[in-house]
Write a protein that holds these residues in place. Structure first.
Motif, mmCIF file in Angstrom:
data_model
loop_
_atom_site.group_PDB
_atom_site.id
_atom_site.type_symbol
_atom_site.label_atom_id
_atom_site.label_comp_id
_atom_site.label_asym_id
_atom_site.label_seq_id
_atom_site.Cartn_x
_atom_site.Cartn_y
_atom_site.Cartn_z
ATOM 1 N N UNK A 161 0.807 -1.222 0.000
ATOM 2 C CA UNK A 161 0.000 0.000 0.000
ATOM 3 C C UNK A 161 0.835 1.266 0.000
ATOM 4 N N UNK A 162 2.138 1.124 0.179
ATOM 5 C CA UNK A 162 3.003 2.297 0.229
ATOM 6 C C UNK A 162 3.228 2.822 1.624
ATOM 7 N N UNK A 163 2.612 2.209 2.613
ATOM 8 C CA UNK A 163 2.769 2.643 4.002
ATOM 9 C C UNK A 163 3.277 1.472 4.838
ATOM 10 N N UNK A 164 4.168 1.821 5.772
ATOM 11 C CA UNK A 164 4.703 0.807 6.663
ATOM 12 C C UNK A 164 5.669 -0.127 5.964
ATOM 13 N N UNK A 165 6.138 -1.152 6.679
ATOM 14 C CA UNK A 165 7.088 -2.102 6.080
ATOM 15 C C UNK A 165 6.426 -2.914 4.973
ATOM 16 N N UNK A 166 7.219 -3.281 3.998
ATOM 17 C CA UNK A 166 6.696 -4.097 2.907
ATOM 18 C C UNK A 166 6.292 -5.476 3.428
ATOM 19 N N UNK A 167 5.165 -5.987 2.981
ATOM 20 C CA UNK A 167 4.740 -7.325 3.439
ATOM 21 C C UNK A 167 5.673 -8.403 2.902
ATOM 22 N N UNK A 168 5.838 -9.443 3.681
ATOM 23 C CA UNK A 168 6.689 -10.557 3.269
ATOM 24 C C UNK A 168 5.819 -11.642 2.643
ATOM 25 N N UNK A 169 6.410 -12.463 1.784
ATOM 26 C CA UNK A 169 5.624 -13.540 1.176
ATOM 27 C C UNK A 169 5.030 -14.467 2.233
ATOM 28 N N UNK A 170 3.836 -14.933 1.976
ATOM 29 C CA UNK A 170 3.161 -15.843 2.906
ATOM 30 C C UNK A 170 2.304 -16.810 2.105
ATOM 31 N N UNK A 171 2.003 -17.954 2.726
ATOM 32 C CA UNK A 171 1.171 -18.961 2.064
ATOM 33 C C UNK A 171 -0.300 -18.590 2.266
ATOM 34 N N UNK A 172 -1.043 -18.491 1.177
ATOM 35 C CA UNK A 172 -2.451 -18.063 1.300
ATOM 36 C C UNK A 172 -3.321 -19.066 2.044
ATOM 37 N N UNK A 173 -2.991 -20.347 1.941
ATOM 38 C CA UNK A 173 -3.774 -21.378 2.617
ATOM 39 C C UNK A 173 -3.179 -21.704 3.986
ATOM 40 N N UNK A 174 -4.035 -22.044 4.905
ATOM 41 C CA UNK A 174 -3.577 -22.431 6.247
ATOM 42 C C UNK A 174 -2.928 -23.815 6.175
ATOM 43 N N UNK A 175 -1.808 -23.983 6.882
ATOM 44 C CA UNK A 175 -1.141 -25.284 6.909
ATOM 45 C C UNK A 175 -2.072 -26.336 7.504
ATOM 46 N N UNK A 176 -1.974 -27.557 6.970
ATOM 47 C CA UNK A 176 -2.829 -28.653 7.429
ATOM 48 C C UNK A 176 -2.063 -29.583 8.368
ATOM 49 N N UNK A 177 -2.795 -30.285 9.182
ATOM 50 C CA UNK A 177 -2.167 -31.313 10.010
ATOM 51 C C UNK A 177 -1.726 -32.477 9.107
ATOM 52 N N UNK A 178 -0.616 -33.109 9.500
ATOM 53 C CA UNK A 178 -0.086 -34.191 8.657
ATOM 54 C C UNK A 178 -1.085 -35.332 8.535
ATOM 55 N N UNK A 179 -1.887 -35.533 9.533
ATOM 56 C CA UNK A 179 -2.918 -36.571 9.457
ATOM 57 C C UNK A 179 -3.868 -36.278 8.304
ATOM 58 N N UNK A 180 -4.276 -35.022 8.162
ATOM 59 C CA UNK A 180 -5.198 -34.645 7.088
ATOM 60 C C UNK A 180 -4.549 -34.815 5.721
ATOM 61 N N UNK A 181 -3.271 -34.475 5.616
ATOM 62 C CA UNK A 181 -2.574 -34.616 4.336
ATOM 63 C C UNK A 181 -2.495 -36.079 3.912
ATOM 64 N N UNK A 182 -2.200 -36.953 4.881
ATOM 65 C CA UNK A 182 -2.098 -38.382 4.558
ATOM 66 C C UNK A 182 -3.459 -38.955 4.179
ATOM 67 N N UNK A 183 -4.510 -38.568 4.907
ATOM 68 C CA UNK A 183 -5.849 -39.082 4.598
ATOM 69 C C UNK A 183 -6.304 -38.578 3.229
ATOM 70 N N UNK A 184 -5.956 -37.320 2.900
ATOM 71 C CA UNK A 184 -6.329 -36.775 1.592
ATOM 72 C C UNK A 184 -5.655 -37.544 0.461
ATOM 73 N N UNK A 185 -4.464 -38.083 0.721
ATOM 74 C CA UNK A 185 -3.775 -38.884 -0.301
ATOM 75 C C UNK A 185 -4.527 -40.180 -0.576
ATOM 76 N N UNK A 186 -5.258 -40.658 0.417
ATOM 77 C CA UNK A 186 -6.091 -41.840 0.224
ATOM 78 C C UNK A 186 -5.410 -43.140 0.613
ATOM 79 N N UNK A 187 -6.206 -44.065 1.088
ATOM 80 C CA UNK A 187 -5.682 -45.364 1.505
ATOM 81 C C UNK A 187 -5.057 -46.124 0.347
ATOM 82 N N UNK A 188 -5.554 -45.887 -0.862
ATOM 83 C CA UNK A 188 -5.020 -46.593 -2.030
ATOM 84 C C UNK A 188 -3.596 -46.171 -2.370
#
Length: 278
Positions: free
Chosen positions: A107-134
């Motif tokens: 915006x031109x005011x204050x410190x420049x924003x730093x890069x960030x991930x738009x999505x919230x990090x997931x728990x590893x359990x959720x990532x593994x389940x999303x991959x699927x049992x197969x």
């Protein structure tokens, strides 16, 4: 190879949790003045540094979730250029490998924003389940102690595993990477055939080309550590120490370690036939 006696904060006069009665016992227990409370993960890093100063290289680090859940411990291993496979809990968070940070508009005011991930990090359990049992693949990693049809007459240890490339998250990791891309690491999850979800998780910085069986065998090496520890406790007296002093404890664990090393060398130098007859 190395030991540390964990001193709780109640024994450290500099700790806000100091207990006057326990602090008063330090002299009687011959605890050195410079020794205070240190977190266990930091003690582990200190032991690695001391071991390497003796000229003994540390090829890999295998640890349970008590250490693997601490991002500072994993970052400390990476700063030392050490490969690791460490257990983690289901609450550890990460981004998928293809996640990319973006920089918000300035915006031109204050410190420049730093890069960030738009999505919230997931728990590893959720990532593994999303991959699927197969996505789970069967892996045999060693021979067990029960009779079976293996070449040695013992049953092979077997389960199913999911291996994903992820970007471990968390405040300490984000701080260490200073707004850049989070590094990609292995997430290994054990997902037995009869279970609805994974039962155990590990993080590893082994190379991207590491085959799944190597990942599994390395993660399961901690069984060897537990077996050695049980042998030292039950057969060699590690748990039998009844002393009350700092030097006495170090003397005891040193003798137990030497005895365990001797027994190990005896097993290694005997032929399989001699070991079986013994």
């Amino acid at each position: 190879v190395n030991w540390r006696l964990f001193l709780p904060g109640s024994w450290d006069p500099a700790s806000p949790k100091a207990d006057p009665a326990k602090v008063a016992r330090r002299d009687k227990c011959a605890i050195p003045v410079q020794v205070g409370h240190v977190e266990k993960w930091q003690l582990a890093l200190d032991m690695i540094d001391e071991t390497r100063s003796w000229g003994i290289e540390v090829p890999q680090v295998i640890a349970d979730g008590g250490y693997g859940d601490t991002a500072a411990f994993r970052l400390g291993l990476e700063e030392r250029s050490l490969e690791y496979v460490v257990g983690i809990s289901t609450t550890t968070t990460a981004h998928p490998e293809d996640a990319q940070p973006c920089t918000p508009a300035y915006s031109g005011r204050g410190p420049r924003p730093v890069p960030a991930y738009p999505e919230v990090a997931q728990r590893v359990r959720s990532l593994a389940i999303a991959a699927g049992k197969n996505s789970a693949r069967p892996v045999q990693w060693r021979e067990g102690s029960r009779p079976g049809s293996g070449s040695s007459g013992y049953k092979r240890m077997y389960s199913r595993f999911v291996a994903l490339r992820v970007r471990p998250a968390g405040r300490e990791v984000r701080k260490a990477t200073a707004g850049t891309e989070l590094p990609v690491r292995w997430l290994l999850a054990e997902w037995p055939a009869g279970r609805d979800e994974p039962v155990q998780f590990w993080l590893s910085n082994l190379p991207e080309t590491t085959p799944l069986p190597v990942l599994v065998r390395t993660a399961k090496l901690r069984w060897r550590v537990e077996n050695d520890y049980r042998e030292m406790k039950q057969a060699l007296g590690l748990a039998h120490f009844e002393g009350r002093t700092w030097p006495g404890w170090h003397h005891h664990v040193t003798l137990v370690s030497v005895a365990h090393a001797f027994c190990t060398l005896q097993r290694l130098t005997r032929s399989p036939k001699e070991t079986a007859s013994a």
